[in-house]
Design an enzyme around this catalytic site. Structure first.
Site, PDB file in Angstrom:
ATOM      1  N   ASN A   1      -5.805  -3.513   0.241  1.00  0.00           N
ATOM      2  CA  ASN A   1      -7.101  -2.889   0.007  1.00  0.00           C
ATOM      3  C   ASN A   1      -8.087  -3.828  -0.692  1.00  0.00           C
ATOM      4  O   ASN A   1      -9.294  -3.635  -0.591  1.00  0.00           O
ATOM      5  CB  ASN A   1      -6.925  -1.624  -0.832  1.00  0.00           C
ATOM      6  CG  ASN A   1      -6.829  -0.384   0.043  1.00  0.00           C
ATOM      7  OD1 ASN A   1      -7.778  -0.064   0.758  1.00  0.00           O
ATOM      8  ND2 ASN A   1      -5.692   0.275   0.017  1.00  0.00           N
TER       9      ASN A   1
ATOM     10  N   ASN B   1       1.984   6.053   2.597  1.00  0.00           N
ATOM     11  CA  ASN B   1       0.699   6.667   2.977  1.00  0.00           C
ATOM     12  C   ASN B   1       0.869   7.837   3.947  1.00  0.00           C
ATOM     13  O   ASN B   1       1.977   8.152   4.389  1.00  0.00           O
ATOM     14  CB  ASN B   1      -0.254   5.607   3.540  1.00  0.00           C
ATOM     15  CG  ASN B   1       0.255   5.026   4.844  1.00  0.00           C
ATOM     16  OD1 ASN B   1       1.016   5.667   5.572  1.00  0.00           O
ATOM     17  ND2 ASN B   1      -0.146   3.801   5.142  1.00  0.00           N
ATOM     18  N   ILE B   2      -0.229   8.465   4.275  1.00  0.00           N
ATOM     19  CA  ILE B   2      -0.168   9.703   5.072  1.00  0.00           C
ATOM     20  C   ILE B   2       0.449   9.480   6.450  1.00  0.00           C
ATOM     21  O   ILE B   2       1.072  10.368   6.999  1.00  0.00           O
ATOM     22  CB  ILE B   2      -1.568  10.365   5.246  1.00  0.00           C
ATOM     23  CG1 ILE B   2      -2.564   9.409   5.897  1.00  0.00           C
ATOM     24  CG2 ILE B   2      -2.101  10.882   3.923  1.00  0.00           C
ATOM     25  CD1 ILE B   2      -3.837  10.108   6.371  1.00  0.00           C
TER      26      ILE B   2
ATOM     27  N   CYS C   1      -4.753   6.789  -6.083  1.00  0.00           N
ATOM     28  CA  CYS C   1      -4.152   6.153  -4.908  1.00  0.00           C
ATOM     29  C   CYS C   1      -5.311   5.453  -4.229  1.00  0.00           C
ATOM     30  O   CYS C   1      -5.964   4.630  -4.864  1.00  0.00           O
ATOM     31  CB  CYS C   1      -3.452   7.175  -4.032  1.00  0.00           C
ATOM     32  SG  CYS C   1      -4.394   8.681  -3.718  1.00  0.00           S
ATOM     33  N   SER C   2      -5.605   5.773  -2.978  1.00  0.00           N
ATOM     34  CA  SER C   2      -6.782   5.158  -2.368  1.00  0.00           C
ATOM     35  C   SER C   2      -8.003   6.023  -2.635  1.00  0.00           C
ATOM     36  O   SER C   2      -8.874   5.660  -3.411  1.00  0.00           O
ATOM     37  CB  SER C   2      -6.566   4.982  -0.863  1.00  0.00           C
ATOM     38  OG  SER C   2      -5.477   4.116  -0.662  1.00  0.00           O
ATOM     39  N   ASP C   3      -8.028   7.202  -2.015  1.00  0.00           N
ATOM     40  CA  ASP C   3      -9.174   8.082  -2.226  1.00  0.00           C
ATOM     41  C   ASP C   3      -8.932   9.098  -3.332  1.00  0.00           C
ATOM     42  O   ASP C   3      -9.842   9.778  -3.769  1.00  0.00           O
ATOM     43  CB  ASP C   3      -9.514   8.810  -0.922  1.00  0.00           C
ATOM     44  CG  ASP C   3     -10.102   7.853   0.097  1.00  0.00           C
ATOM     45  OD1 ASP C   3     -11.034   7.106  -0.279  1.00  0.00           O
ATOM     46  OD2 ASP C   3      -9.615   7.831   1.240  1.00  0.00           O
TER      47      ASP C   3
ATOM     48  N   ASP D   1      -4.736  12.617  -1.908  1.00  0.00           N
ATOM     49  CA  ASP D   1      -3.433  12.926  -1.317  1.00  0.00           C
ATOM     50  C   ASP D   1      -2.300  12.692  -2.326  1.00  0.00           C
ATOM     51  O   ASP D   1      -1.854  13.620  -2.974  1.00  0.00           O
ATOM     52  CB  ASP D   1      -3.202  12.087  -0.053  1.00  0.00           C
ATOM     53  CG  ASP D   1      -4.137  12.499   1.078  1.00  0.00           C
ATOM     54  OD1 ASP D   1      -4.281  13.711   1.283  1.00  0.00           O
ATOM     55  OD2 ASP D   1      -4.716  11.617   1.739  1.00  0.00           O
ATOM     56  N   ARG D   2      -1.911  11.425  -2.448  1.00  0.00           N
ATOM     57  CA  ARG D   2      -0.825  11.127  -3.381  1.00  0.00           C
ATOM     58  C   ARG D   2      -1.176  11.519  -4.802  1.00  0.00           C
ATOM     59  O   ARG D   2      -0.343  12.010  -5.560  1.00  0.00           O
ATOM     60  CB  ARG D   2      -0.495   9.634  -3.311  1.00  0.00           C
ATOM     61  CG  ARG D   2       0.242   9.281  -2.058  1.00  0.00           C
ATOM     62  CD  ARG D   2       0.310   7.783  -1.893  1.00  0.00           C
ATOM     63  NE  ARG D   2      -0.888   7.281  -1.240  1.00  0.00           N
ATOM     64  CZ  ARG D   2      -0.919   6.182  -0.473  1.00  0.00           C
ATOM     65  NH1 ARG D   2       0.184   5.486  -0.288  1.00  0.00           N
ATOM     66  NH2 ARG D   2      -2.031   5.786   0.082  1.00  0.00           N
TER      67      ARG D   2
ATOM     68  N   ARG E   1      -6.047  17.432   7.117  1.00  0.00           N
ATOM     69  CA  ARG E   1      -4.598  17.238   6.992  1.00  0.00           C
ATOM     70  C   ARG E   1      -3.816  18.295   7.775  1.00  0.00           C
ATOM     71  O   ARG E   1      -2.727  18.046   8.252  1.00  0.00           O
ATOM     72  CB  ARG E   1      -4.179  17.269   5.520  1.00  0.00           C
ATOM     73  CG  ARG E   1      -4.750  16.164   4.656  1.00  0.00           C
ATOM     74  CD  ARG E   1      -4.177  14.796   4.998  1.00  0.00           C
ATOM     75  NE  ARG E   1      -4.818  13.752   4.186  1.00  0.00           N
ATOM     76  CZ  ARG E   1      -5.777  12.938   4.636  1.00  0.00           C
ATOM     77  NH1 ARG E   1      -6.198  13.029   5.893  1.00  0.00           N
ATOM     78  NH2 ARG E   1      -6.313  12.034   3.844  1.00  0.00           N
TER      79      ARG E   1
END
Lengths: 596, 769
Positions: A250, A275-276, A338-340, A343-344, A384
């Site tokens: 990233n 990741n997803i 996490c990234s955004d 989620d995690r 999702r």
């Protein structure tokens, strides 16, 4: 409806998945909202209803002697195997369902046509039932360290964040705005959970836009403010829930992770949750194992292992434990991202909350937790869960994993949760069913209009809470209070048959401890009703129990002249009520029989 | 630092550091006299001081100092500063917390760390190095480690050699039971005189006399079967009991004649009768095909004659379709390797595929599946079944007992279960001595068939938690009892061998003729030999729905039926109220009388493929509400087969969940049952004794040991919340019982292969400074 090419097909077979040689013959109906299979059998009407919004995928198979097979895979893991007599009919059903199960606009979703017999005021009350502010005040907020910030009132700072956010007392609007500009999607560090015992907090955000060397003074100040809002601690953890390689990748895109040199007194840690996309594939593999018709022991165990699903569940739980330890045992605040950060981050923060705070192990608490860490913080439910036709790469069972983490914990601590497995499964179903407005859309801003026209799952669950109570739960037990310390050795992770195989008849455990307790409770009720119709039975028992807690049971019968040294628990009381009223001497076996 | 007792996130940086050394010197203070607790007839063979018992794999911080002793019964360790006994453990009358019976030893391994040497010790062996460490691998899956760093090297060596020697007895009668029970008999004789009860008060039938078999015939209604005494004095077969049940139509003379054709002269043995009249029979296979046809036919004809409908007989050859004893042994060896031997870090990596690779669960499933098929023949088809196996002494034991457990609720009570083991294992001639390898003579003969059977029972119990009177703690304790050589149950290969040894024993120990064997050499079923009454209550399942349980309603006694609500799969997940609320929203289950009654389907009888009768039998059964006191069929899809964690993982620290596990539910249920029982007594007291009845116990008395439940209800003055010592391993504890090979640090390969938690390079750099 214009999408239904064929409203009714006769002589359709519904094949039993476990023993495919057994099939039921009946008529298939397509309605605007459901696929309905009505079995032909003299005397009885057996029907199978499937909501279109629960259809995940359709599969046509090569023709067999019994007809043209059409498999319907559902998001609640039901698989229906139909055999349709004629090819054209199969084709029509297939095309109709394909369109019906993939709505193109929110307007088409079931929640907008679902109209239980409830007036508008009541409907509004349903939504008012959930009050997140009450949860923050339960945590003791706002206080001297944390304040409610109006910065995102109009979703201007971050359009995927909720309007109401708690930030450190010292965080000024310029710091908030500056920090948000340095974070993906403007998701600046903000409070998720606050432990009033030791002032440690769990905060969440998205990744910093640090690239290889970028810095942001306001973001650094923001973290410093979080650190300072915990007076007992001289450092804080920053937890990146991604695998390190993903985070490094990233950086090339101008994102990345915090450099310890730039932030004062942070300890940085990666926790490798995949990741997803990895999670989606993993669940798919696991479901393939579930759908095997007569798997051998090896098929099952090897398939389950190679799916990696339980390892991913373990990773989420391990991350939750890390944060729990930091907050409860070290008294250190944690920033999770996490990234955004939808989620995690949602998984890890909410798992940590369940481990930390007994409130989130109650019926109401779990609903509040999902509302807080998932719905309000912008977990992209519609993407999702594939509510609308869209990018299949956005679909991922992130919330499934959270619910499964809770279930795994329930298996380890059977008395620590107020709710039962059925509660989790019902929530799971309705996240996907689109019957209620709660999970529609991807963030709070998108959802503003939805509430006015739909119903709330939370109030439905609360109204029917007796169905979801774990009879083994006792709020006063030490097991129930305080931290949960689960084991995350692989031995302790089980396959969740109750969710993934729940539609397979003959595959279920036919009973559980909990079912016994439920049965006896129902039986006791029945007996009490019978009893009421036999008024001649009128005993006087010299029993007094604690007057605060059980007058409903005893005071009508008790005369206050003798105190027994014994205090029955509330659940035994239900049964005892029956015994006393009957005035019979039950034998040991009778008692155990009746109890269970 | 870590308050989480389970292993935290790993690998952490700490793994690279050597474990913290405690002050060794401090531990060696002038010692008090450390005396072992000895049983009657037990003598100390050798001992060594200044021994360190390892408590955990990770650090030596909690290690205990003390004396290591070898007696003619056990290896005993006596800690110098005995820490408070862990409350989680059962207090065993025969063994202390740090004791291991010699028969429980699987391997005695000596190690010299500095020389890098390791030797597995057998009997009468020499040891060329001074051991610095002794590792005892036990048959109950414990691994116990002692260090001799500060002990005298010669004494340490001697103790190791003594342990190795005494754990390899040259002959059966050298097992400690023969010494102990003789002494015990005479010691307690005086006490027994006044309270002498038949069979020493033992309620479990032993099946060594005609009356036990008679009762079984009557109980099952096997009217066309008779007790036959043709094997009295083991005149025909040494591996059959003296009294057996045979078809009424067969004369003693016929049986004698047939017997010569069967291996070991084992004529077919009746096991059980179905209420419908079909019988379960077990027999050895005749090897000569010529005779086989002839004899089989005669036997089968006789069995058919004993069936009320003269129904045919089905013969099932178990050794053709089930794993053999070596397969089972190797599966057990592997699963044990995975669960306890391999370092946790290794077994963790590929847990499920390792379990699969061991094939243990596959075998458990195969036996259950096969037994369910036998049930189909007996119950669904109403035919008699003959279980055939080469010798009729191994696989037949498992299958015949499982079939009876599924069909007959009597065997799901504690006494019933014990009588089943007695009947189908002990008296049917299962070679316990060889299969347990008590004398360590032949590893080829060793095979954990009984353990496999208990695992199958556990699977049933796991699926039907209210159907069994006993608990998994009982099953586990029963497996452990195999390794204590004091009970007549697991010491012999055949009834004749038992009889001879016990007769010789009685003669040698001057036990009066006519004394009951179960009095002078009791079976394991006399649990008060091992545990207090209080501890034995841990065997009681609070959920058990006992036989003949009745409900009193308005003064009338009614059988309590639970048929209105069934929690079978069709209702699960969708209680009535939810269905209504959902208005068919997620309703996908078959429903009756629905909202769309205007839709009238056409009736058309299309059915091309028919399911097999056995498929139909099982489907029908699974679609009916379950009756705890009726037939029970286990679910056999792989997702229903579970690892018996209490048995396999009770010593594994990483698997232990503090304040968690199914024991917490057990605790709660016990309390509920106990509450009700106390209140009943109080109620009875209030009502006063009815004329002619004996005075009732007062509530205070009722709180005594007589209570049925292990965990007592809580009282306002004593809020007994779940005790903190409850763990998923309860009533056992991993502490000090599993010290496996230590992996120092984390192999670098693991990091490269993608470890789960990466420390940032920055942190690593900081920490190493």
């Amino acid at each position: 409806m214009e999408f239904i090419r064929l409203p009714k097909v006769e002589n359709v077979k519904l094949l039993d998945r476990v023993s495919p040689r057994r099939s039921r013959v009946g008529t298939l109906y397509l309605t605007a909202t459901h696929t309905i299979f009505v079995e032909n059998e003299a005397g009885v009407r057996n029907e199978t209803w499937v909501l279109h919004s629960l259809v995940c995928s359709l599969e046509k198979q090569a023709a067999t002697s019994s007809g043209y097979p059409l498999l319907i895979h559902c998001k609640n893991f039901q698989v229906l195997h139909f055999a349709i007599p004629r090819e054209q009919e199969c084709q029509d059903v297939h095309l109709s369902l394909q369109r019906l199960s993939q709505p193109e606009s929110y307007e088409e979703l079931y929640c907008f046509s679902y109209k239980p017999n409830v007036d508008d005021e009541e409907r509004q009350n349903e939504w008012d039932f959930m009050n997140l502010k009450a949860d923050y005040s339960r945590m003791g907020l706002p206080n001297a360290h944390w304040k409610l910030s109006p910065a995102n009132r109009n979703y201007k700072v971050s359009d995927t964040y909720p309007a109401d956010l708690f930030v450190p007392e010292s965080a000024t609007p310029p710091v908030i705005v500056g920090s948000s500009k340095f974070r993906s999607r403007g998701r600046f560090p903000t409070l998720s959970y606050y432990s009033k015992e030791n002032h440690a907090a769990i905060c969440r955000s998205s990744q910093p836009l640090s690239g290889f060397s970028a810095r942001c003074l306001e973001d650094e100040q923001m973290l410093e403010a979080i650190l300072r809002s915990n007076p007992c601690s001289d450092f804080m953890y920053v937890v990146d829930t991604r695998p390190k390689l993903n985070a490094i990748a990233n950086r090339a895109a101008g994102k990345g992770y915090e450099n310890e040199d730039n932030y004062s007194n942070i300890k940085f840690q990666f926790i490798g949750i995949e990741n997803i996309h990895v999670m989606r594939n993993s669940q798919q593999k696991m479901l393939e194992v579930c759908e095997l018709r007569s798997p051998s022991m090896s098929d099952f165990l090897e398939g389950l292992e190679s799916s990696g699903w339980l390892k991913h569940i373990k990773a989420v739980l391990d991350a939750g434990i890390f944060i729990t330890k930091a907050v409860a045992e070290e008294g250190v605040s944690v920033l999770v991202h996490c990234s955004d950060g939808w989620d995690r981050t949602a998984q890890v923060c909410s798992v940590a909350c369940v481990l930390l705070d007994p409130y989130y192990r109650t019926l109401q608490g779990l609903m509040v937790l999902i509302e807080k860490d998932w719905i309000s913080f912008g977990h992209k439910f519609s993407h999702r869960c594939n509510h609308l036709v869209g990018d299949p790469k956005e679909v991922s069972p992130v919330i499934d994993q959270f619910l499964e983490c809770v279930w795994q914990l329930m298996e380890q601590f059977p008395c620590a949760f107020e709710f039962n497995e059925r509660f989790l499964i019902t929530i799971h179903s309705h996240i996907y069913s689109c019957q209620y407005g709660n999970f529609i859309g991807n963030n709070q801003r998108e959802r503003i209009q939805v509430h006015q026209r739909t119903h709330s799952l939370w109030s439905y669950l609360w109204t029917n809470r007796t169905d979801y109570i774990n009879p083994l739960y006792r709020p006063d037990h030490s097991q129930t209070q305080g931290l949960l310390r689960p084991s995350t050795a692989p031995y302790c992770f089980k396959f969740w048959r109750g969710l993934y195989n729940r539609f397979d008849q003959g595959i279920h455990p036919r009973q559980s401890v909990e079912d016994y307790l439920r049965t006896i409770q129902e039986e006791t009720q029945q007996l009490e009703e019978q009893l009421a119709s036999h008024k001649q039975v009128n005993f006087k028992l010299p029993l007094i129990m604690d007057p605060d807690s059980d007058e409903a049971v005893y005071s009508a019968r008790g005369s206050n002249d003798q105190t027994l040294p014994f205090q029955p628990s509330s659940s035994a009381r239900i049964n005892l009520h029956f015994f006393f009223a009957c005035g019979v001497f039950a034998t040991h076996t009778l008692v155990s029989k009746c109890l269970l | 630092m870590s308050m989480f007792s389970v292993k935290p996130m790993k690998p952490t940086f700490k793994c690279y550091l050597p474990p913290v050394q405690t002050d060794v010197k401090k531990a060696i203070e002038p010692i008090k006299k450390l005396e072992p607790k000895l049983l009657l007839g037990e003598i100390v063979v050798n001992e060594v001081n200044f021994v360190r018992k390892c408590i955990s794999t990770d650090s030596s911080q909690d290690d205990l100092w003390g004396k290591l002793i070898c007696t003619n019964f056990k290896v005993s360790f006596i800690p110098q500063d005995a820490p408070a006994k862990q409350r989680s453990q059962l207090s065993h009358f025969l063994l202390g917390e740090h004791d291991i019976p010699l028969t429980c030893l699987d391997q005695v391994v000596t190690v010299n760390d500095t020389k890098g040497k390791r030797k597995v010790l057998g009997s009468n062996q020499k040891l060329k190095f001074n051991p610095t460490e002794l590792i005892l691998y036990c048959k109950d899956l414990r691994i116990i480690r002692f260090c001799f760093g500060e002990a005298g090297p010669e004494s340490a060596k001697k103790v190791c050699l003594a342990i190795a020697h005494y754990s390899h007895p040259a002959d059966l009668h050298l097992l400690f039971g023969f010494e102990y029970q003789g002494r015990r008999y005479h010691e307690y004789k005086a006490k027994r005189v006044n309270g002498s009860t038949p069979r020493g008060g033992l309620q479990t039938p032993i099946f060594d006399r005609p009356s036990d078999w008679d009762r079984e015939i009557k109980r099952t209604g096997a009217s066309e079967w008779r007790v036959c005494s043709v094997n009295e004095g083991y005149a025909i077969s040494p591996s059959l009991p003296e009294y057996i049940v045979v078809p009424a139509s067969l004369a003693d003379q016929d049986l004698k004649q047939y017997s010569s054709f069967f291996p070991d002269n084992r004529i077919p043995l009746w096991c059980w009768n179905h209420p419908s009249g079909s019988a379960l029979i077990r027999m050895a296979s005749i090897t000569d095909p010529l005779h086989q046809r002839k004899i089989d036919q005669r036997v089968f004809t006789a069995i058919t004659k004993s069936h009320p409908h003269r129904s045919e007989v089905i013969r099932l050859d178990l050794d053709k379709c089930l794993p053999n004893i070596q397969d089972i042994q190797s599966a057990f060896f592997k699963i044990r390797q995975i669960c306890v031997m391999d370092p946790f870090e290794e077994s963790e990596e590929r847990w499920l595929s390792s379990i699969e690779n061991s094939r243990w669960l596959e075998y458990v499933r195969a036996f259950l599946k096969h037994s369910a098929e036998v049930v189909y023949h007996l119950d669904g088809k109403n035919t008699s079944v003959v279980l055939a196996e080469e010798e009729d002494r191994d696989l037949n034991c498992i299958v015949s007992s499982l079939v009876q457990l599924m069909l007959d609720p009597h065997y799901r009570s504690l006494i019933g279960f014990q009588s089943l083991v007695q009947k189908e294992w002990v008296m049917a001639g299962h070679r316990f001595l060889d299969r347990c390898n008590h004398l360590k003579k032949s590893d080829k003969e060793e095979s954990p068939l009984f353990t496999l059977f208990l695992d199958c029972v556990w699977q049933m119990m796991n699926q039907y938690p209210a159907a069994f009177e006993f608990t998994e703690a009982y099953l586990t304790v029963l497996t452990d009892s195999m390794w204590i050589p004091l009970f007549s149950t697991f010491l012999f290969n055949s009834p004749k061998q038992r009889n001879q040894h016990l007769a010789d024993f009685a003669k040698n120990k001057a036990i009066p003729q006519g004394e009951e064997q179960s009095v002078y050499f009791p079976p394991v079923w006399d649990w008060s030999q091992q545990f207090s009454f209080k501890d034995q209550t841990l065997f009681n399942n609070p959920m058990y729905v006992g036989k003949g349980a009745a409900c009193v309603q308005n003064g009338e006694v009614k059988t309590f039926r639970r048929t209105k609500k069934t929690y079978s799969s069709t209702l699960r997940g969708a209680p009535a109220s939810m269905r209504n609320g959902l208005k068919s929203g997620e309703e996908t289950l078959p429903r009756r009388g629905s909202l769309v009654s205007e839709l009238k389907p056409d009736f058309s009888p299309v059915k091309d493929v028919v399911e097999s009768p056995s498929e139909r039998f099982f489907r029908d059964w699974f679609s009916r509400p379950i009756d705890q006191q009726g037939l029970l069929i286990p679910l056999l899809t792989p997702s229903h087969m579970a690892l018996w964690k209490l048995f396999f993982l009770r010593w594994v620290p990483e698997a232990c969940i503090p304040k968690g596990g199914s024991i917490t539910a057990y605790h709660k249920l016990c309390q509920l049952v106990d509450e009700i029982e106390i209140l009943q007594i109080q109620l009875r007291q209030y009502k006063g004794p009815s004329p002619g009845s004996t005075p009732l116990p007062s509530p205070s008395e009722s709180r005594s040991d007589q209570r049925r439940m292990y965990f007592k209800a809580s009282f306002p003055d004593d809020p007994s919340t779940p005790p903190d010592f409850l763990t998923s391993s309860f009533p056992f504890t991993p502490v000090g019982n599993l010290c496996r090979r230590n992996v120092h640090g984390t192999p670098i390969s693991k990091f490269l292969n993608g470890a789960k938690i990466w420390l940032s390079t920055e942190t690593l750099a900081n920490d190493t400074v």
